[in-house]
Structure formats: C-alpha cells, structure tokens
Design a protein around this motif. Sequence first.
Motif, PDB file in Angstrom:
ATOM      1  N   ALA A 168       0.860  -1.175   0.000  1.00 46.79           N
ATOM      2  CA  ALA A 168       0.000   0.000   0.000  1.00 46.79           C
ATOM      3  C   ALA A 168       0.899   1.228   0.000  1.00 46.79           C
ATOM      4  O   ALA A 168       2.102   1.141   0.262  1.00 46.79           O
ATOM      5  CB  ALA A 168      -0.935   0.001   1.208  1.00 46.79           C
ATOM      6  N   VAL A 169       0.305   2.372  -0.282  1.00 49.28           N
ATOM      7  CA  VAL A 169       1.075   3.604  -0.451  1.00 49.28           C
ATOM      8  C   VAL A 169       0.955   4.479   0.799  1.00 49.28           C
ATOM      9  O   VAL A 169      -0.156   4.798   1.246  1.00 49.28           O
ATOM     10  CB  VAL A 169       0.604   4.388  -1.688  1.00 49.28           C
ATOM     11  CG1 VAL A 169       1.459   5.637  -1.890  1.00 49.28           C
ATOM     12  CG2 VAL A 169       0.651   3.504  -2.928  1.00 49.28           C
ATOM     13  N   TYR A 170       2.107   4.834   1.324  1.00 48.31           N
ATOM     14  CA  TYR A 170       2.188   5.715   2.492  1.00 48.31           C
ATOM     15  C   TYR A 170       2.718   7.075   2.056  1.00 48.31           C
ATOM     16  O   TYR A 170       3.754   7.170   1.396  1.00 48.31           O
ATOM     17  CB  TYR A 170       3.116   5.096   3.535  1.00 48.31           C
ATOM     18  CG  TYR A 170       3.468   6.001   4.693  1.00 48.31           C
ATOM     19  CD1 TYR A 170       2.485   6.671   5.415  1.00 48.31           C
ATOM     20  CD2 TYR A 170       4.808   6.186   5.056  1.00 48.31           C
ATOM     21  CE1 TYR A 170       2.825   7.507   6.473  1.00 48.31           C
ATOM     22  CE2 TYR A 170       5.151   7.007   6.124  1.00 48.31           C
ATOM     23  CZ  TYR A 170       4.155   7.671   6.825  1.00 48.31           C
ATOM     24  OH  TYR A 170       4.492   8.486   7.878  1.00 48.31           O
ATOM     25  N   ASP A 171       1.995   8.121   2.422  1.00 47.82           N
ATOM     26  CA  ASP A 171       2.435   9.477   2.102  1.00 47.82           C
ATOM     27  C   ASP A 171       3.441   9.914   3.165  1.00 47.82           C
ATOM     28  O   ASP A 171       3.101  10.577   4.136  1.00 47.82           O
ATOM     29  CB  ASP A 171       1.226  10.417   2.067  1.00 47.82           C
ATOM     30  CG  ASP A 171       1.599  11.814   1.578  1.00 47.82           C
ATOM     31  OD1 ASP A 171       2.739  11.984   1.084  1.00 47.82           O
ATOM     32  OD2 ASP A 171       0.757  12.728   1.696  1.00 47.82           O
ATOM     33  N   ASP A 172       4.680   9.503   2.957  1.00 44.37           N
ATOM     34  CA  ASP A 172       5.734   9.793   3.919  1.00 44.37           C
ATOM     35  C   ASP A 172       6.031  11.295   3.920  1.00 44.37           C
ATOM     36  O   ASP A 172       6.276  11.874   2.857  1.00 44.37           O
ATOM     37  CB  ASP A 172       6.995   9.008   3.545  1.00 44.37           C
ATOM     38  CG  ASP A 172       8.065   9.053   4.611  1.00 44.37           C
ATOM     39  OD1 ASP A 172       8.526  10.169   4.938  1.00 44.37           O
ATOM     40  OD2 ASP A 172       8.455   7.986   5.117  1.00 44.37           O
ATOM     41  N   PRO A 173       5.985  11.937   5.087  1.00 49.80           N
ATOM     42  CA  PRO A 173       6.196  13.393   5.122  1.00 49.80           C
ATOM     43  C   PRO A 173       7.573  13.822   4.643  1.00 49.80           C
ATOM     44  O   PRO A 173       7.757  14.976   4.245  1.00 49.80           O
ATOM     45  CB  PRO A 173       5.984  13.742   6.606  1.00 49.80           C
ATOM     46  CG  PRO A 173       6.137  12.462   7.349  1.00 49.80           C
ATOM     47  CD  PRO A 173       5.700  11.380   6.415  1.00 49.80           C
ATOM     48  N   GLU A 174       8.536  12.915   4.669  1.00 57.20           N
ATOM     49  CA  GLU A 174       9.884  13.272   4.221  1.00 57.20           C
ATOM     50  C   GLU A 174      10.196  12.725   2.832  1.00 57.20           C
ATOM     51  O   GLU A 174      10.704  13.447   1.969  1.00 57.20           O
ATOM     52  CB  GLU A 174      10.917  12.756   5.219  1.00 57.20           C
ATOM     53  CG  GLU A 174      10.820  13.398   6.589  1.00 57.20           C
ATOM     54  CD  GLU A 174      11.898  12.908   7.537  1.00 57.20           C
ATOM     55  OE1 GLU A 174      12.724  12.059   7.117  1.00 57.20           O
ATOM     56  OE2 GLU A 174      11.911  13.362   8.698  1.00 57.20           O
ATOM     57  N   ALA A 175       9.876  11.458   2.586  1.00 55.47           N
ATOM     58  CA  ALA A 175      10.255  10.804   1.331  1.00 55.47           C
ATOM     59  C   ALA A 175       9.191  10.917   0.252  1.00 55.47           C
ATOM     60  O   ALA A 175       9.445  10.595  -0.907  1.00 55.47           O
ATOM     61  CB  ALA A 175      10.576   9.340   1.589  1.00 55.47           C
TER      62      ALA A 175
END
Length: 380
Positions: A168-175
């Motif tokens: 699944a897709v995680y909206d990583d705040p850094e990457a």
Amino acid sequence: MSATPVLKMQTPRNWAAIGAEIAAAVGADAAVHDADARFVAENYAKLRDSGLIAAAVPAELGGGGIDYRTLCGIIRQIGTRCGSTALAFSMHAHLVATAAWRWTHQQAPTDGLLRRVAAENLVLVSSGGSDWLKSAGTATKVDGGFRIDARKIFSSGCPAGDLLMTSAVYDDPEAGATVLHFAVPFKAEGVSILDTWHVMGMRGTGSNDVELKSVFVPDAAISGRRPQGAWHPLFHTISMIAFPLIYSAYVGVAEGARDAALAMARSKPANAGLIGLAGELQTAFWTAETAHAAMIATAETAMPGPETTNAIMTGRTVTGQNAIRTAELALEVAGGAAFYKSAGIERAFRDVQGARFHPLQGPAQRDFSGRLALGLDIDG
C-alpha cells in the motif's frame, strides 16, 4: 484459514512424476470447474498433499528443494489439463521461488517466511499483478504501525490463501509517496474476499478481489519500502523469477489445445489446407515454447537488472502472443468439432487470453525495451 500440516519431505523426490500425477488428477474436473466458475479447491488439497506447496522452499529450510526448471515444467504439465490450477499455483510458486532466490543469492532475510511455508504448508497469494510499480490502497500511520485500506484485484488462489503478500502507499512526510510491502493473514480482522471473479477464462483460479478495511499492520511486519512508481531492484528480481513460472501455465494451455486439435485432425482425410494449418499451428507453438525456454534459461543464469528484465519481458510478450495464436489455430485445425465444449479447445482458447493481462503488457513492454535500446531512463 487454517493451514494443513506439512507432509514429511521424501529425499530425493521424483518431482516430474508427481507433476504428471497431479496433472492427470486435476484434468478430470477441469471442465466442471470452468462450467460452474468454481474455485479449484480440491486441486489445492492435492497440491498440498503432494508437497508441491513447499517444493520451492530450499531443503535447508525444510522444503522440497525443487530446481527452478522442474517447477516450471510441472506448472506447464498441469496447464495442459487445467489452466486454472496451473495459473493459480504459479502465483503461489513465484512468491516462494522469489523469496528462495533472494535468500540464496542475496542473503535476504526471507528464511522466516520460507520456514513457515514448509512447516505449515502455507499458501501465499499475490496482489502484484494489480499493484505492480505504483501499488494501490493507502497506508495511514498509527501508533505501532499502519492502518491499511485497499482493494486488491486479481488475487489468484485467495479462497485457499493463508497470507496475502501485498503493498500500500504511504504518504511519507519526508520521502513522499512510498510503497510499503507486507504480508497480511487472511484471517486478520478487516480482511474479506469479495465474490468478483466472473470472467471469460481461467474461471477456476478464484482471482477475486480482496478488501482490506482498517487492517492493522505493525511496524515490524513491513518487509520493504520503495519510492512509488519507479523501478526498484526488488522488481527486477520479481520479473526474473515470476514470469517464466506464470507463463509456464499459458504454454501448457497452448500445448493442450495443440495436442487435442492434432488428435482430432488425424482422424480426418488430409488435404493441403489442413496440412498448411497444422504446420502453422506447430510454428506458433514452437515459437511460444522457444521464447519461454529462453525466459527459463535467463532466470537460471542471469542476475536481476534492467537488461534481464528486458529479456524476460520480451519473452513474456512473444510467449503470450504465440500461445494465444496456438489456441486460435487449434480451433481451425480441429474444425467445427472444436466449437463444442466437450473438445476442451474452446476452454483453452478462453483461458489463454489471460496471457494478455500480466505486466508488462504490450505497450509498457515496448516502452521499456525502447528506452533501454536508446539509452534512456527506464523510469521515464
């Protein structure tokens, strides 16, 4: 779902003989599963009882230690009699074989999964065909892990599955957009199988949608992270190992159609038209078989990377196109009798159409090959 206790492995095992026995057994009810669009559950029981579920697990980890080429051959054998069983099994087999290759060649920490497959006779289910590089669904960070919401299509074999190998897709705040890889037990809260597999061919694969609603995945269960949409080394490995196994099923389906058609044609008076069609049939099948053999040889000897992926995916296109053409020509060689379901050729014709839909599909494969040939970035 509970897993069947694993059988003790016999060493050495005559895997080719086991494959022939399984092929004969699953062929008896192939038409019934197709007519009723019913999952090949009984055939999965046969696969478990035979040791094939754990066959690709290295012997050192408790598995069957089958060699790659033989595993491809068994899937092809099964495909000559029941395309649905062959294709569904290939989806489990490629997950196990990829994990085994990574453990053997890259010292990847996949031994825990492989030991479980061998010890518990676990069936793995892939969502990779629908996810591929972009993945699908959302991963939301929560205390201790992630909450997963997704709908995974084409989950072949899921009615018999123990673990869904997915992402699944995680909206990583850094990457930024990051694909997370993990396994989810089918018995986990929030996991459900939807009755969606009402299709043209491969009707017994049970390739239903799997819905994940607020499924909790702990941080420790995340097995990999990668940027969304870009080619990652993991996917070069998956491409190399998975697709020769998957397309073994389609070569088997084409072979079964060819053999049935030639058997029917031999009972008819020969004429120039029939002889020419038979020759064209043989040429199409030879091309499919030869391209597929090149895929297997690449998987046995190459290392993952763009050039290897290009060879595999080009082989996937040529194998698929000519497996489909073989089934088309089988209808013509057999004549009007092939139009009857009892001949089995029309089922093979419908089943083999599935070869069109696995990644990389035609346009994407040509784009990948063209970019590589011109020295361009494969990620576009």
